[in-house]
Structures are given as C-alpha cells and as structure tokens.
Design an enzyme around this catalytic site. Structure first.
Site, PDB file in Angstrom:
ATOM      1  N   CYS A  33       0.824  -1.215   0.000  1.00  0.00           N
ATOM      2  CA  CYS A  33       0.000   0.000   0.000  1.00  0.00           C
ATOM      3  C   CYS A  33       0.856   1.263   0.000  1.00  0.00           C
ATOM      4  O   CYS A  33       0.337   2.348  -0.248  1.00  0.00           O
ATOM      5  CB  CYS A  33      -0.961   0.019   1.186  1.00  0.00           C
ATOM      6  SG  CYS A  33      -0.135   0.117   2.781  1.00  0.00           S
ATOM      7  N   ASP A  35       2.272   2.680   2.532  1.00  0.00           N
ATOM      8  CA  ASP A  35       2.198   3.460   3.758  1.00  0.00           C
ATOM      9  C   ASP A  35       3.499   3.346   4.558  1.00  0.00           C
ATOM     10  O   ASP A  35       4.155   2.303   4.544  1.00  0.00           O
ATOM     11  CB  ASP A  35       1.016   2.989   4.618  1.00  0.00           C
ATOM     12  CG  ASP A  35      -0.311   3.350   3.973  1.00  0.00           C
ATOM     13  OD1 ASP A  35      -0.275   4.061   2.956  1.00  0.00           O
ATOM     14  OD2 ASP A  35      -1.354   2.928   4.477  1.00  0.00           O
ATOM     15  N   CYS A  58      -2.997   5.229   5.824  1.00  0.00           N
ATOM     16  CA  CYS A  58      -4.456   5.197   5.914  1.00  0.00           C
ATOM     17  C   CYS A  58      -4.933   5.520   7.332  1.00  0.00           C
ATOM     18  O   CYS A  58      -4.136   5.567   8.271  1.00  0.00           O
ATOM     19  CB  CYS A  58      -4.958   3.822   5.494  1.00  0.00           C
ATOM     20  SG  CYS A  58      -4.604   2.550   6.710  1.00  0.00           S
ATOM     21  N   CYS A 102      -2.759  -3.169   8.822  1.00  0.00           N
ATOM     22  CA  CYS A 102      -2.313  -1.842   9.254  1.00  0.00           C
ATOM     23  C   CYS A 102      -1.816  -1.902  10.696  1.00  0.00           C
ATOM     24  O   CYS A 102      -0.864  -1.213  11.059  1.00  0.00           O
ATOM     25  CB  CYS A 102      -3.440  -0.829   9.129  1.00  0.00           C
ATOM     26  SG  CYS A 102      -4.372  -0.977   7.593  1.00  0.00           S
TER      27      CYS A 102
END
Ligand code: FES
Length: 149
Positions: A33, A35, A58, A102
C-alpha cells in the site's frame, strides 16, 4: 464499520510528530500500500519515557500508531517488545479484516524502534534481524491460508 475508538484515535491522534530528544527511531513501510510509519522513543534506564509517531498512511494506520504509542508509553522495553498487533486491535475494539495488516505495521514500527535502541546501546533484546520490511501481500496470503484451516 470502524469502532468509536478507531475513529477517535484517527481524528485525535495521540503523540503525533517528531520527538526531538528521541534516542531510538524505527521506520517501517508496507510495500503493497506504500504506507510508512515512523516511531520515535526516548528510553531512559530501560523505560520508554516518551514516544511519538509520524505516519503517512491510511486512517487505520494512524489510529493503530496512536494506540500503539499509548500502549508502550511508560513501559519497559521488554514489555513493549511483547506488544502485538492483536493487543493494539483489541485496545481499539477491533478493525475490519481488510485493515488488520495496518495494525501489523504498528507492531513492526515499535519493534524497529526497539531494534534501533538495541543496536545503539548494545543491549541484546533478542529481536529478529528483519523488522524493517513488511510485505502486505504475503501477510494476506498467510492469513488466507490460516482461514482455510
Ligand atoms: Fe496501508 Fe493501512 S492500507 S497501512
């Protein structure tokens, strides 16, 4: 779909920003992603006196970073090492399945900061070598395999 606690930590994240007098810093990224999460710690006599984070990611990554810093603040490095993504998720009253990874990023970022501390001080915390890379795709693959069992 997000708990009130997740929304609270996303909208009012705790311990945000760079810690100027940090003596341990850990950065991890999720290759899939994109991140990035950075954790700063000020550790004195084996106690995490202060901790902060900067997360480019996110909402769930911000909420889990915020909660993870709250959970390790004031703890010993050994206690912080025991922090799992599961504990972070529980403290947030859960995350949607697609967002579990996450919270893994938060666990990895804490470990990366502790690894930095260990390398700077020469204190062996028994950490694995590779804590800087987290591959979301293989995590999901292993999760799917787990679910098939
Ligand atoms: Fe990348 Fe949440 S989608 S950490």
């Amino acid at each position: 779909m997000y708990s009130e606690k997740v929304m609270d930590h996303f909208e009012n994240p705790r311990n945000v920003g760079k810690l100027e007098d940090a003596n341990a810093v850990g950065e991890v990224g999720n290759a899939t992603c994109g991140d990035i999460m950075k954790i700063y710690m000020k550790i004195e006599n084996g106690i995490i006196e202060d901790v902060s984070f900067k997360t480019f990611g996110c909402g769930a990554a911000i909420a889990t970073s915020s909660m993870a810093t709250e959970l390790v603040k004031g703890k010993t490095v050994e206690e912080a090492l025991q922090l799992t993504n599961k504990a972070v998720m529980e403290a947030l009253d859960g995350l949607p399945p697609a967002k579990v990874h996450c919270s893994v990023l938060a666990e990895q970022a804490i470990h990366a900061a502790l690894k930095d501390y260990s390398e700077k001080t020469g204190i062996d915390l028994g950490l694995p070598e590779s804590v800087h890379e987290f591959d979301c795709a293989s995590f999901h693959k292993s999760m799917n395999e787990e679910n098939k069992k």
